[in-house]
Write a protein that holds these residues in place. Structure first.
Motif, PDB file in Angstrom:
ATOM      1  N   ARG A  68      -9.884 -21.022  -1.555  1.00 17.24           N
ATOM      2  CA  ARG A  68     -10.995 -20.366  -0.886  1.00 17.24           C
ATOM      3  C   ARG A  68     -11.505 -19.000  -1.244  1.00 17.24           C
ATOM      4  NH1 ARG A  68     -11.522 -17.499   3.858  1.00 17.24           N
ATOM      5  NH2 ARG A  68      -9.179 -17.918   4.336  1.00 17.24           N
ATOM      6  N   LEU A  69     -10.212 -18.271  -1.695  1.00 18.32           N
ATOM      7  CA  LEU A  69     -10.472 -16.941  -2.173  1.00 18.32           C
ATOM      8  C   LEU A  69     -10.930 -16.749  -3.582  1.00 18.32           C
ATOM      9  CD1 LEU A  69      -7.419 -14.953  -0.698  1.00 18.32           C
ATOM     10  CD2 LEU A  69      -9.939 -14.808   0.270  1.00 18.32           C
ATOM     11  N   GLY A  70     -10.873 -18.076  -4.059  1.00 19.16           N
ATOM     12  CA  GLY A  70     -11.311 -17.808  -5.507  1.00 19.16           C
ATOM     13  C   GLY A  70     -10.218 -17.384  -6.405  1.00 19.16           C
ATOM     14  N   VAL A  71      -8.846 -17.204  -5.841  1.00 16.96           N
ATOM     15  CA  VAL A  71      -7.950 -16.945  -6.930  1.00 16.96           C
ATOM     16  C   VAL A  71      -7.538 -17.470  -8.054  1.00 16.96           C
ATOM     17  CG1 VAL A  71      -5.280 -16.468  -6.977  1.00 16.96           C
ATOM     18  CG2 VAL A  71      -6.417 -15.699  -4.969  1.00 16.96           C
ATOM     19  N   THR A  72      -7.560 -16.762  -9.176  1.00 13.97           N
ATOM     20  CA  THR A  72      -7.415 -17.431 -10.544  1.00 13.97           C
ATOM     21  C   THR A  72      -6.209 -16.765 -11.253  1.00 13.97           C
ATOM     22  OG1 THR A  72      -9.136 -16.096 -11.637  1.00 13.97           O
ATOM     23  CG2 THR A  72      -9.628 -18.102 -10.931  1.00 13.97           C
ATOM     24  N   ILE A  73      -5.684 -15.533 -10.779  1.00 19.35           N
ATOM     25  CA  ILE A  73      -4.656 -14.887 -11.386  1.00 19.35           C
ATOM     26  C   ILE A  73      -3.556 -14.715 -10.397  1.00 19.35           C
ATOM     27  CG2 ILE A  73      -3.932 -12.616 -12.367  1.00 19.35           C
ATOM     28  CD1 ILE A  73      -6.923 -12.258 -13.391  1.00 19.35           C
ATOM     29  N   ALA A  74      -2.351 -15.045 -10.599  1.00 18.31           N
ATOM     30  CA  ALA A  74      -1.191 -14.447 -10.074  1.00 18.31           C
ATOM     31  C   ALA A  74      -0.115 -14.029 -10.911  1.00 18.31           C
ATOM     32  CB  ALA A  74      -0.654 -15.919  -9.213  1.00 18.31           C
ATOM     33  N   ARG A  75       0.685 -13.060 -10.427  1.00 24.74           N
ATOM     34  CA  ARG A  75       1.506 -12.365 -11.415  1.00 24.74           C
ATOM     35  C   ARG A  75       2.926 -12.195 -10.767  1.00 24.74           C
ATOM     36  NH1 ARG A  75      -1.656 -13.324 -14.683  1.00 24.74           N
ATOM     37  NH2 ARG A  75      -2.627 -12.181 -16.148  1.00 24.74           N
ATOM     38  N   LEU A  76       4.038 -12.534 -11.375  1.00 27.58           N
ATOM     39  CA  LEU A  76       5.486 -12.295 -10.935  1.00 27.58           C
ATOM     40  C   LEU A  76       5.785 -10.730 -10.974  1.00 27.58           C
ATOM     41  CD1 LEU A  76       8.129 -13.367  -9.839  1.00 27.58           C
ATOM     42  CD2 LEU A  76       8.686 -13.803 -12.310  1.00 27.58           C
TER      43      LEU A  76
ATOM     44  N   ALA B  89      12.672  -4.704  -1.312  1.00 30.67           N
ATOM     45  CA  ALA B  89      13.822  -5.437  -0.587  1.00 30.67           C
ATOM     46  C   ALA B  89      14.158  -6.800  -1.204  1.00 30.67           C
ATOM     47  CB  ALA B  89      13.397  -5.232   0.857  1.00 30.67           C
ATOM     48  N   ALA B  90      13.348  -7.544  -1.094  1.00 25.22           N
ATOM     49  CA  ALA B  90      13.623  -8.754  -1.716  1.00 25.22           C
ATOM     50  C   ALA B  90      13.671  -8.999  -3.351  1.00 25.22           C
ATOM     51  CB  ALA B  90      12.114  -9.608  -1.320  1.00 25.22           C
ATOM     52  N   GLY B  91      13.402  -8.080  -4.035  1.00 22.30           N
ATOM     53  CA  GLY B  91      13.571  -8.178  -5.471  1.00 22.30           C
ATOM     54  C   GLY B  91      12.420  -8.942  -6.196  1.00 22.30           C
ATOM     55  N   GLU B  92      11.416  -9.178  -5.263  1.00 18.89           N
ATOM     56  CA  GLU B  92      10.535 -10.387  -6.147  1.00 18.89           C
ATOM     57  C   GLU B  92       9.257 -10.515  -5.293  1.00 18.89           C
ATOM     58  OE1 GLU B  92      11.911 -14.377  -6.359  1.00 18.89           O
ATOM     59  OE2 GLU B  92      13.213 -14.242  -4.607  1.00 18.89           O
ATOM     60  N   ALA B  93       8.240 -10.748  -5.837  1.00 20.97           N
ATOM     61  CA  ALA B  93       6.973 -10.820  -5.215  1.00 20.97           C
ATOM     62  C   ALA B  93       6.100 -11.481  -6.283  1.00 20.97           C
ATOM     63  CB  ALA B  93       6.376  -9.483  -4.535  1.00 20.97           C
ATOM     64  N   VAL B  94       4.858 -12.121  -5.690  1.00 24.21           N
ATOM     65  CA  VAL B  94       4.072 -12.601  -6.395  1.00 24.21           C
ATOM     66  C   VAL B  94       2.581 -11.698  -5.964  1.00 24.21           C
ATOM     67  CG1 VAL B  94       2.146 -14.518  -6.819  1.00 24.21           C
ATOM     68  CG2 VAL B  94       4.761 -14.968  -6.115  1.00 24.21           C
ATOM     69  N   VAL B  95       1.814 -11.269  -6.976  1.00 20.30           N
ATOM     70  CA  VAL B  95       0.815 -10.360  -6.665  1.00 20.30           C
ATOM     71  C   VAL B  95      -0.367 -11.098  -7.243  1.00 20.30           C
ATOM     72  CG1 VAL B  95      -0.494  -8.237  -7.683  1.00 20.30           C
ATOM     73  CG2 VAL B  95       2.043  -8.284  -7.368  1.00 20.30           C
ATOM     74  N   LEU B  96      -1.444 -10.814  -6.623  1.00 21.47           N
ATOM     75  CA  LEU B  96      -2.595 -11.787  -6.479  1.00 21.47           C
ATOM     76  C   LEU B  96      -3.721 -10.505  -6.599  1.00 21.47           C
ATOM     77  CD1 LEU B  96      -2.371 -14.235  -3.363  1.00 21.47           C
ATOM     78  CD2 LEU B  96      -2.010 -14.616  -6.035  1.00 21.47           C
ATOM     79  N   PRO B  97      -3.979  -9.807  -7.793  1.00 21.58           N
ATOM     80  CA  PRO B  97      -4.423  -8.901  -8.117  1.00 21.58           C
ATOM     81  C   PRO B  97      -6.068  -8.713  -7.594  1.00 21.58           C
ATOM     82  CG  PRO B  97      -3.938  -9.487 -10.046  1.00 21.58           C
ATOM     83  CD  PRO B  97      -2.944 -10.335  -9.018  1.00 21.58           C
ATOM     84  N   CYS B  98      -6.536  -9.879  -8.064  1.00 22.46           N
ATOM     85  CA  CYS B  98      -8.104 -10.095  -7.854  1.00 22.46           C
ATOM     86  C   CYS B  98      -8.496 -10.389  -6.486  1.00 22.46           C
ATOM     87  CB  CYS B  98      -8.731 -10.781  -8.882  1.00 22.46           C
ATOM     88  SG  CYS B  98      -8.552 -10.281 -10.552  1.00 22.46           S
TER      89      CYS B  98
ATOM     90  N   VAL C  58      -8.899  -6.069  -7.142  1.00 12.80           N
ATOM     91  CA  VAL C  58      -8.614  -4.955  -8.243  1.00 12.80           C
ATOM     92  C   VAL C  58      -8.273  -6.039  -9.286  1.00 12.80           C
ATOM     93  CG1 VAL C  58      -7.857  -3.232  -6.678  1.00 12.80           C
ATOM     94  CG2 VAL C  58      -6.105  -4.957  -7.412  1.00 12.80           C
ATOM     95  N   LEU C  59      -8.145  -4.921 -10.624  1.00 13.60           N
ATOM     96  CA  LEU C  59      -7.800  -5.728 -11.729  1.00 13.60           C
ATOM     97  C   LEU C  59      -6.167  -5.540 -11.912  1.00 13.60           C
ATOM     98  CD1 LEU C  59     -10.369  -4.444 -14.194  1.00 13.60           C
ATOM     99  CD2 LEU C  59     -10.346  -6.760 -13.109  1.00 13.60           C
ATOM    100  N   PRO C  60      -5.724  -6.429 -12.755  1.00 11.79           N
ATOM    101  CA  PRO C  60      -4.166  -6.413 -13.037  1.00 11.79           C
ATOM    102  C   PRO C  60      -4.012  -5.151 -13.478  1.00 11.79           C
ATOM    103  CG  PRO C  60      -5.117  -8.404 -13.960  1.00 11.79           C
ATOM    104  CD  PRO C  60      -6.356  -7.981 -13.466  1.00 11.79           C
ATOM    105  N   GLN C  61      -4.516  -4.642 -14.324  1.00 12.24           N
ATOM    106  CA  GLN C  61      -3.869  -2.975 -14.936  1.00 12.24           C
ATOM    107  C   GLN C  61      -4.055  -2.124 -13.969  1.00 12.24           C
ATOM    108  OE1 GLN C  61      -6.448  -4.932 -16.148  1.00 12.24           O
ATOM    109  NE2 GLN C  61      -8.363  -3.939 -16.703  1.00 12.24           N
ATOM    110  N   ASP C  62      -4.778  -2.466 -12.739  1.00 16.89           N
ATOM    111  CA  ASP C  62      -4.989  -1.352 -11.576  1.00 16.89           C
ATOM    112  C   ASP C  62      -3.716  -1.157 -10.897  1.00 16.89           C
ATOM    113  OD1 ASP C  62      -7.669  -0.743 -12.331  1.00 16.89           O
ATOM    114  OD2 ASP C  62      -8.539  -2.344 -11.036  1.00 16.89           O
ATOM    115  N   VAL C  63      -2.884  -2.169 -10.891  1.00 16.21           N
ATOM    116  CA  VAL C  63      -1.642  -2.170  -9.994  1.00 16.21           C
ATOM    117  C   VAL C  63      -0.572  -2.124 -10.787  1.00 16.21           C
ATOM    118  CG1 VAL C  63      -2.739  -3.420  -7.933  1.00 16.21           C
ATOM    119  CG2 VAL C  63      -1.706  -4.817  -9.940  1.00 16.21           C
ATOM    120  N   GLY C  64      -0.631  -1.648 -12.095  1.00 23.05           N
ATOM    121  CA  GLY C  64       0.447  -1.422 -12.998  1.00 23.05           C
ATOM    122  C   GLY C  64       0.956  -2.759 -13.739  1.00 23.05           C
ATOM    123  N   LEU C  65       0.244  -3.893 -13.678  1.00 22.04           N
ATOM    124  CA  LEU C  65       0.905  -5.238 -14.469  1.00 22.04           C
ATOM    125  C   LEU C  65       0.684  -5.015 -15.930  1.00 22.04           C
ATOM    126  CD1 LEU C  65      -0.419  -7.562 -11.685  1.00 22.04           C
ATOM    127  CD2 LEU C  65       1.806  -6.947 -12.251  1.00 22.04           C
ATOM    128  N   ASP C  66       1.744  -4.458 -16.783  1.00 23.20           N
ATOM    129  CA  ASP C  66       1.309  -4.388 -18.117  1.00 23.20           C
ATOM    130  C   ASP C  66       1.757  -5.860 -18.626  1.00 23.20           C
ATOM    131  OD1 ASP C  66       1.328  -1.758 -17.671  1.00 23.20           O
ATOM    132  OD2 ASP C  66       3.412  -1.313 -17.960  1.00 23.20           O
TER     133      ASP C  66
END
Length: 262
Positions: free
Chosen positions: A61-69, A92-101, A129-137
């Motif tokens: 529904r959100l139109g998510v197309t990008i996910a990053r580990l 704390a978990a040592g892992e997450a999924v970022v949905l930047p857009c 936000v764009l992936p690069q905006d959250v430091g996703l190199d």
């Protein structure tokens, strides 16, 4: 990888849900706060949780197309998008999924035997936000693979001087048992073979690291020896994290490109 395959039409929702089973027999989803719960139509922490299928529908529904580990550790929280509760929970978990857009991040937490809770947090940056905006190199698979090779070579002398195997004669048996105990997930059809190769190599090296850093029987390792061991293994640990993220994120990119061409 599985959510991306589903979002781009390369996997069925049942396959995505089945792919979660190696990590836990049951999974539940909650929102971290009231605003996130209202925006995504998800229950808030403390109430009856939703099922993962509901989160998949929300992503669509959100139109998510990008996910990053992201695999954050103290001193390296790149990709978490600044302040707020999300970086704390992810670290704390040592892992997450970022949905930047979409402006959200999701953190898994094993709350009981066989039960995993996924909590959706807003990113500190307001709005999409764009992936690069959250430091996703972006790190290519080639860079990640070379990084593993270089880290192994550079750490070889230090690892040899630590001589874990001679101090613990059972280390080979420990390693075999550790590898057998780790989840063996299936991956979506169409996952790039090189990404799978990098993941497998990172998994094997990660198992070696886990065994090498395990507390010695009786806690015999001195504080100074433990510190030397940690220093020797840190570059290898960083290379493993980079390789895992690169393999997952490259697969996400491939599924997106395939969908765009179609």
């Amino acid at each position: 990888m599985w959510s991306s395959a589903w979002l781009h039409g390369a996997a069925a929702s049942d396959n995505v849900l089945d792919a979660l089973l190696p990590w836990g027999e049951a999974h539940e989803v909650v929102a971290a706060d009231d605003a996130t719960g209202a925006a995504l139509d998800l229950p808030v922490t403390g109430g009856p949780p939703a099922r993962p299928a509901q989160l998949l529908g929300t992503l669509r529904r959100l139109g998510v197309t990008i996910a990053r580990l992201v695999l954050p550790v103290p001193g390296d929280v790149r990709g978490l998008g600044g302040g707020g509760e999300f970086p704390k929970a992810a670290l704390a978990a040592g892992e997450a999924v970022v949905l930047p857009c979409a402006g959200y991040g999701v953190v898994p937490h094993h709350i009981a035997e066989g039960l995993v809770r996924w909590t959706v947090h807003p990113l500190a940056t307001s709005g999409p936000v764009l992936p690069q905006d959250v430091g996703l190199d972006h790190v290519s698979l080639a860079e990640a693979e070379h990084g593993l090779t270089d880290a192994i070579r550079d750490s070889a002398g230090a690892l040899q001087s630590l001589d874990v195997a001679s101090e613990r004669p059972s280390v080979r048996a420990e390693l075999s048992a550790h590898l057998r105990a780790r989840p063996e997930p299936a991956w979506p059809d169409g996952t790039p073979p090189r990404a799978l190769r990098v993941l497998q190599r990172a998994e094997e090296i990660g198992a070696i690291l886990d065994v090498a850093t395990a507390e010695e029987p009786g806690g015999a390792l001195s504080a100074s020896a433990a510190e030397r061991r940690a220093d020797a293994l840190r570059p290898l640990s960083e290379a493993v994290r980079t390789a895992r993220c690169a393999a997952i994120n490259e697969t996400v990119r491939v599924f997106g490109d395939q969908a765009n061409r179609a």
